[in-house]
Design a protein around this motif. Structure first.
Motif, short mmCIF file in Angstrom:
data_model
loop_
_atom_site.label_atom_id
_atom_site.label_comp_id
_atom_site.label_asym_id
_atom_site.label_seq_id
_atom_site.Cartn_x
_atom_site.Cartn_y
_atom_site.Cartn_z
N GLY A 26 -78.62 21.84 72.96
CA GLY A 26 -78.40 21.12 71.71
C GLY A 26 -78.79 19.66 71.84
N TYR A 27 -79.09 19.07 70.69
CA TYR A 27 -79.55 17.69 70.64
C TYR A 27 -78.48 16.71 71.11
CZ TYR A 27 -81.49 13.40 68.64
OH TYR A 27 -81.96 12.13 68.47
N LEU A 95 -92.22 17.57 66.92
CA LEU A 95 -91.62 17.49 65.59
C LEU A 95 -91.62 18.86 64.92
CD1 LEU A 95 -90.41 15.95 63.24
CD2 LEU A 95 -92.72 15.25 62.59
N ALA A 96 -92.73 19.58 65.04
CA ALA A 96 -92.82 20.92 64.44
C ALA A 96 -91.74 21.84 65.02
CB ALA A 96 -94.20 21.51 64.67
N LEU A 97 -91.55 21.76 66.31
CA LEU A 97 -90.52 22.57 66.96
C LEU A 97 -89.14 22.23 66.40
CD1 LEU A 97 -90.22 24.74 69.19
CD2 LEU A 97 -89.72 22.87 70.76
N ALA A 98 -88.86 20.96 66.23
CA ALA A 98 -87.57 20.54 65.70
C ALA A 98 -87.41 20.95 64.24
CB ALA A 98 -87.40 19.03 65.84
N ALA A 106 -79.26 22.39 67.23
CA ALA A 106 -78.08 21.68 66.73
C ALA A 106 -78.44 20.26 66.32
CB ALA A 106 -76.96 21.69 67.77
N MET A 107 -79.54 20.14 65.59
CA MET A 107 -79.97 18.82 65.19
C MET A 107 -80.48 18.77 63.75
SD MET A 107 -83.55 18.49 67.37
CE MET A 107 -83.84 16.85 66.81
N GLN A 108 -80.08 19.73 62.94
CA GLN A 108 -80.55 19.79 61.56
C GLN A 108 -80.23 18.50 60.79
OE1 GLN A 108 -82.52 22.28 60.67
NE2 GLN A 108 -82.93 21.22 58.77
N ALA A 109 -79.02 18.01 60.92
CA ALA A 109 -78.64 16.78 60.23
C ALA A 109 -79.46 15.59 60.73
CB ALA A 109 -77.15 16.50 60.39
N GLU A 110 -79.71 15.53 62.03
CA GLU A 110 -80.53 14.46 62.62
C GLU A 110 -81.95 14.53 62.09
OE1 GLU A 110 -81.59 11.24 65.12
OE2 GLU A 110 -79.61 12.00 64.62
N ALA A 115 -86.09 12.30 58.81
CA ALA A 115 -87.15 12.58 57.83
C ALA A 115 -87.00 11.66 56.63
CB ALA A 115 -87.11 14.05 57.41
N ALA A 116 -85.77 11.42 56.21
CA ALA A 116 -85.52 10.53 55.07
C ALA A 116 -86.01 9.11 55.36
CB ALA A 116 -84.04 10.52 54.70
N VAL A 117 -85.84 8.65 56.60
CA VAL A 117 -86.31 7.32 56.98
C VAL A 117 -87.84 7.26 56.86
CG1 VAL A 117 -86.55 5.73 58.95
CG2 VAL A 117 -84.35 6.84 58.49
N ARG A 118 -88.53 8.30 57.31
CA ARG A 118 -90.00 8.32 57.23
C ARG A 118 -90.47 8.46 55.79
NH1 ARG A 118 -87.25 8.55 61.84
NH2 ARG A 118 -88.53 7.70 63.49
#
Length: 189
Positions: A26-27, A95-98, A106-110, A115-118
């Motif tokens: 997990g992240y 990034l594609a893997l994530a 365990a990093m969906q929220a991250e 993504a919102a920042v970009r």
């Protein structure tokens, strides 16, 4: 001279190690030290390449956003062409893997937060370009949000497309074509 596959760069080795660890534990449970150990480099070497764990996933896109800003804000660059060109020097493997396995890592929220920042960074660049070319603030903001959403949607669709997917540039061109429908002429046109 050794034969076989060429040795990967430390950047690639670190990204591979990070993705393996994110999938395994997990992240949040993965530290920078864990990543450095797995990659066989020192913790300080990690920071020669990346500013944070998140940077492993997003640094390639961040570099392309900077390049986009330089191009479209410096002159009368074709906006849509410049956005599609994001794909020219960008292979978002980690990034594609994530994006595809964010839940397992365990990093969906991250991923969503980053993504919102970009998305916001791309939207700002596009809006500034459009306002410079005469769009109203509202037109520029809406179109900027559409183009930024198109970029992230294209990368996500490409990531989930599997081995038979089209090239990222083609997916991005399709998404930008859809986003371009949000553009309206300047108020005095």
């Amino acid at each position: 001279m050794a034969s076989g596959r060429p040795r990967a760069s430390s950047r690639e080795t670190l990204a591979d190690a990070a993705c393996e660890l994110f999938l395994e534990q997990g992240y949040e449970a993965t530290s920078v030290g864990d990543i450095a150990r797995r990659a066989g480099v020192s913790r300080s070497s990690f920071f020669n390449y990346f500013a944070s764990k998140a940077d492993i996933l997003w640094s390639g896109l961040d570099a392309q956003i900077e390049r986009l800003a330089e191009r479209v804000l410096a002159d009368d660059e074709d906006l849509e062409g410049a956005i599609v060109d994001i794909a020219l020097e960008f292979t978002p493997d980690a990034l594609a893997l994530a994006l595809v396995h964010g839940e397992a890592m365990a990093m969906q929220a991250e991923v969503e937060r980053e993504a919102a920042v970009r998305r916001a960074a791309i939207a700002r660049v596009v809006a500034r370009h459009l306002q410079r070319d005469g769009a109203t603030a509202v037109q520029a903001e809406v179109a900027g949000a559409a183009y930024a959403g198109a970029v992230l949607a294209a990368i996500s669709a490409w990531a989930g497309g599997g081995p038979t997917r089209p090239a990222l540039r083609d997916t991005l061109a399709e998404a930008i074509s859809i986003a371009s429908r949000t553009r309206t002429p300047p108020a005095d046109a």
